[in-house]
Write an enzyme that holds these catalytic residues in place. Structure first.
Site, PDB file in Angstrom:
ATOM      1  N   GLY A 101       0.803  -1.215   0.000  1.00 32.55           N
ATOM      2  CA  GLY A 101       0.000   0.000   0.000  1.00 32.55           C
ATOM      3  C   GLY A 101       0.836   1.265   0.000  1.00 32.55           C
ATOM      4  N   GLY A 124      -0.275   4.551   0.274  1.00 30.57           N
ATOM      5  CA  GLY A 124      -0.958   5.746   0.776  1.00 30.57           C
ATOM      6  C   GLY A 124       0.031   6.627   1.530  1.00 30.57           C
ATOM      7  N   GLY A 181       1.067   6.621   4.634  1.00 28.25           N
ATOM      8  CA  GLY A 181       2.017   5.903   5.475  1.00 28.25           C
ATOM      9  C   GLY A 181       3.044   5.136   4.666  1.00 28.25           C
ATOM     10  CD  GLU A 184     -12.933  19.302   3.789  1.00 34.01           C
ATOM     11  OE1 GLU A 184     -12.605  18.240   3.243  1.00 34.01           O
ATOM     12  OE2 GLU A 184     -12.120  20.085   4.292  1.00 34.01           O
ATOM     13  CG  ASP A 242      -6.534   5.330   7.613  1.00 26.89           C
ATOM     14  OD1 ASP A 242      -6.022   6.176   8.365  1.00 26.89           O
ATOM     15  OD2 ASP A 242      -7.221   5.623   6.614  1.00 26.89           O
ATOM     16  CB  ALA A 253      -3.212  12.478   6.143  1.00 28.17           C
ATOM     17  CD  GLN A 254       0.151  15.426   9.773  1.00 26.78           C
ATOM     18  OE1 GLN A 254       1.158  15.029  10.359  1.00 26.78           O
ATOM     19  NE2 GLN A 254       0.226  16.022   8.598  1.00 26.78           N
TER      20      GLN A 254
END
Lengths: 444, 444
Positions: A21, A23, A25, A180, A309, A326-327
């Site tokens: 993955g 993403g 991370g 949003e 995640d 994300a952080q």
């Protein structure tokens, strides 16, 4: 040059880190292993990294898809120890230290699971089949195609109920994504669609936001939560608190409190769950996430890790692990990279310590809410200043200089023209009920 | 505001011009009817106009898809007499003056067929099913996905023949499209892919161009034709003259002269044919095109017209009609708009006179050939100057200021970095033979 596909690991003599993955991370981890003597194999089912925080802008025609993604081969062009493979992980074999993938077996010395999360429909198959989520680029493009197609179809419809079903939108989930997208849809309603579809009456376009709890943005401060509700109300978004969606047949949305809304577009932003890979013991799972220690090591294994995640790093303050944002993923990816280097050098690893930089959400033009931590100082701001901070942070977080330039041009363009430009239907929309039933009109 | 879907033509009291197809011809015609007392209905099966001359750059990862298209509703935002409908024309009824479409019947006073052209496989069903053409945005994205996927798969392959099938490309047709795509592929081979796929040996990547006649770019001057052949040779493209493709099974391409080439990607740029609509008399057809007089009026009808690729305006100099290119379509669209205004004002119409501004083709970086007519003066140029002219003309022809800015940024970026950035696989590649058969390797 070592040909990975033709190479036994013995011929390279290098230890291999396999990352599943790419993403936030996985990408950070891979980057932080640059220049080491390790062979890094990154596998992903897409050949590009997606900047998920801006997917909703692709869905609402504000940005074009290519400017929020970056092909892995471009990201890692300079990193000679990185080998990318377009593949899906099927099964982990921790005894033989291999991963079975869609393109064959891959052996590992270190395995890092960074598979992220998927949309959680809480077991409701009916909703899963008919709603649209916003977790991947495909989702975002599907939502865009559906929104635009609905208005094209609305031009042919006389029946008021049918018209409502095409012009109304129901968003489930009052977190940042739901808020949003509601804000962005209300911008389309006010500034963009009335010019595009002069024949339609946009008083009829309703945007509903359903939230199970008593407040929106509940992870944020009470000030942000309250202010964002007011902003949404000012934009004409109808926020329904303390309600859940109990059924959706592609037309009627039934709420737990008995109300019924009509829409052909149910946008699901109500929850995510981890997306694990087969092959780990059941003991190391916590719901859909993988339990890890403070080094992101999966419980019960020495050389298997999970970050982002998918990882549940349970601590006293965080009984469910860190938020799926994300952080934490970025910080865990970076730290694991440094820790792997430390282990390889025979040094002790450092435990994870989350540096919470805060949360933000934007609500239409000129408005946002932000709870920030800057140099350990709490800054809470709402309105135009928060919106500027939101834009700056997202712009700078995009991968690739060219993407930043193109997104900036589009945002500036949109700011001054109030027009969103990317209303192209490329590919198919979601059609729960066929168009034919809607359009029996004759244009004479 | 007149609601088209709810309006009988009597309530508007206006004559209606129905245009089928929003390509170069249809778009120009619609624009030139702005400000008239006519109701203009434009129908198209896409909701966006495509700038076809740059499709090959989308296919070869040089440009992103959104920057060469423009949604019709944006193009015609200011034009209040223009009504766009996302629909496909099924059948024309000239007696009742209606068009049957996928969304219902549309009545017309003037009907203009501007449906353009489609790929011509000359009846070879096997090739039609397995080759990829470059006539639409979908085609271009399919080709891009296929090219990139092939290299991803090539990493897993050991067998030399299989490797060739994935790394080699066969382009059929030595016209501008075939030549431009061959040049762009050779740029990818030289500058882009060796950095992206460090594990592959790009000496093995062969680009073949098949041309039935004895020269390429045969519509251009002998100088352009000769120079472009030299440029392609210099770039390493293997040009096969005086040959046709007789069969393709998804792997082996058989040529009329007996040679056999191996590729999983057969790019078909060998011909186009008109894409007519049902309902016109057989007498007015010439092959797949519709015969029109010098006012673009279809033979035998008073108020039915055809413009652009679909129209065969047969003259003494042009026994097969004008070439199927953007310029005749644009000029016919503009003139027909002016002629309809003249007829409405009771004035005499003006016959079409083609203003041939010349032809160009680009062949990789810094190289192009151009036969131009500027103020009735013939200018023939090849090389860097032609390339600059090609870029300027294409940039200025793009629809939309923002598109021009974004394309310019991408071209400048590419010029200095030699990198093409849009290698993302969004959607599916073309797979004539399943991947599984190729990848039996284990990565150990």
């Amino acid at each position: 040059m070592v040909l990975l596909s033709q190479t036994k690991i013995a011929t390279t003599g290098k230890k291999r880190v396999v990352i599943i993955g790419g993403g936030f991370g996985g990408m950070e981890l891979a980057k932080s292993l640059a220049g080491t003597d390790l062979q890094v194999v990154l596998i992903d089912k897409h050949n590009f990294h997606t900047f998920q925080p801006l997917l909703y802008q692709v869905a609402t025609t504000n940005l074009e898809a290519p400017s929020i993604v970056a092909p892995y081969r471009k990201i890692f062009k300079q990193q000679s120890n990185l080998f990318f493979r377009l593949a899906e992980a099927k099964q982990i074999d921790t005894t033989n230290q291999t991963v079975e993938t869609s393109i064959g077996m891959i052996r590992y010395d270190y395995l890092v699971i960074a598979t992220g999360a998927t949309t959680n429909y809480y077991g409701n198959e009916e909703i899963a089949a008919r709603a649209i989520s916003i977790k991947s680029l495909e989702d975002a493009l599907l939502l865009r195609n559906t929104i635009i197609s609905n208005f094209e179809k609305a031009l042919q419809v006389e029946d008021e109920m049918q018209l409502n079903s095409l012009m109304d939108f129901v968003i489930v989930g009052g977190g940042p994504t739901g808020v949003e997208i509601a804000g962005a849809l209300s911008e389309l309603k006010r500034h963009v669609f009335p010019k595009d579809y002069r024949e339609l009456d946009f008083v009829k376009m309703d945007i509903h936001l359903i939230q199970s709890g008593g407040e929106i943005l509940k992870g944020m401060s009470p000030a942000a939560s309250k202010k964002s509700l007011k902003m949404l109300n000012d934009l004409g978004v109808r926020v329904w608190l303390n309600r859940r969606v109990i059924s959706y047949d592609g037309f009627a949305v039934k709420l737990s409190t008995g109300e019924q809304l009509v829409t052909r577009t149910l946008i699901w932003a109500a929850g995510v769950s981890g997306l694990p890979v087969n092959g780990l013991s059941e003991e190391c799972m916590q719901d859909s996430r993988i339990k890890v220690d403070e080094f992101n090591r999966v419980a019960g294994y020495d050389n298997v890790f999970a970050i982002g995640d998918i990882a549940a790093m349970v601590t006293e303050e965080m009984p469910h692990g860190y938020p799926m944002l994300a952080q934490p993923a970025i910080q865990q990816g970076k730290l694991l990279g440094r820790n792997i280097r430390r282990w390889e050098a025979g040094k002790a690893a450092k435990p994870f310590k989350y540096n919470d930089m805060g949360t933000m959400a934007t609500i239409g033009k000129n408005h946002a809410v932000a709870d920030l931590m800057v140099f350990k100082k709490q800054i809470r701001t709402q309105g135009f200043r928060a919106w500027l901070i939101w834009m700056f942070v997202h712009l700078m977080s995009l991968v690739g200089f060219r993407n930043r330039v193109v997104v900036l041009i589009n945002w500036v363009w949109k700011y001054f023209t109030n027009d969103a430009g990317f209303g192209t239907i490329i590919g198919k929309p979601k059609e729960n009920i066929p168009v034919e039933k809607v359009t029996e009109k004759v244009l004479v």
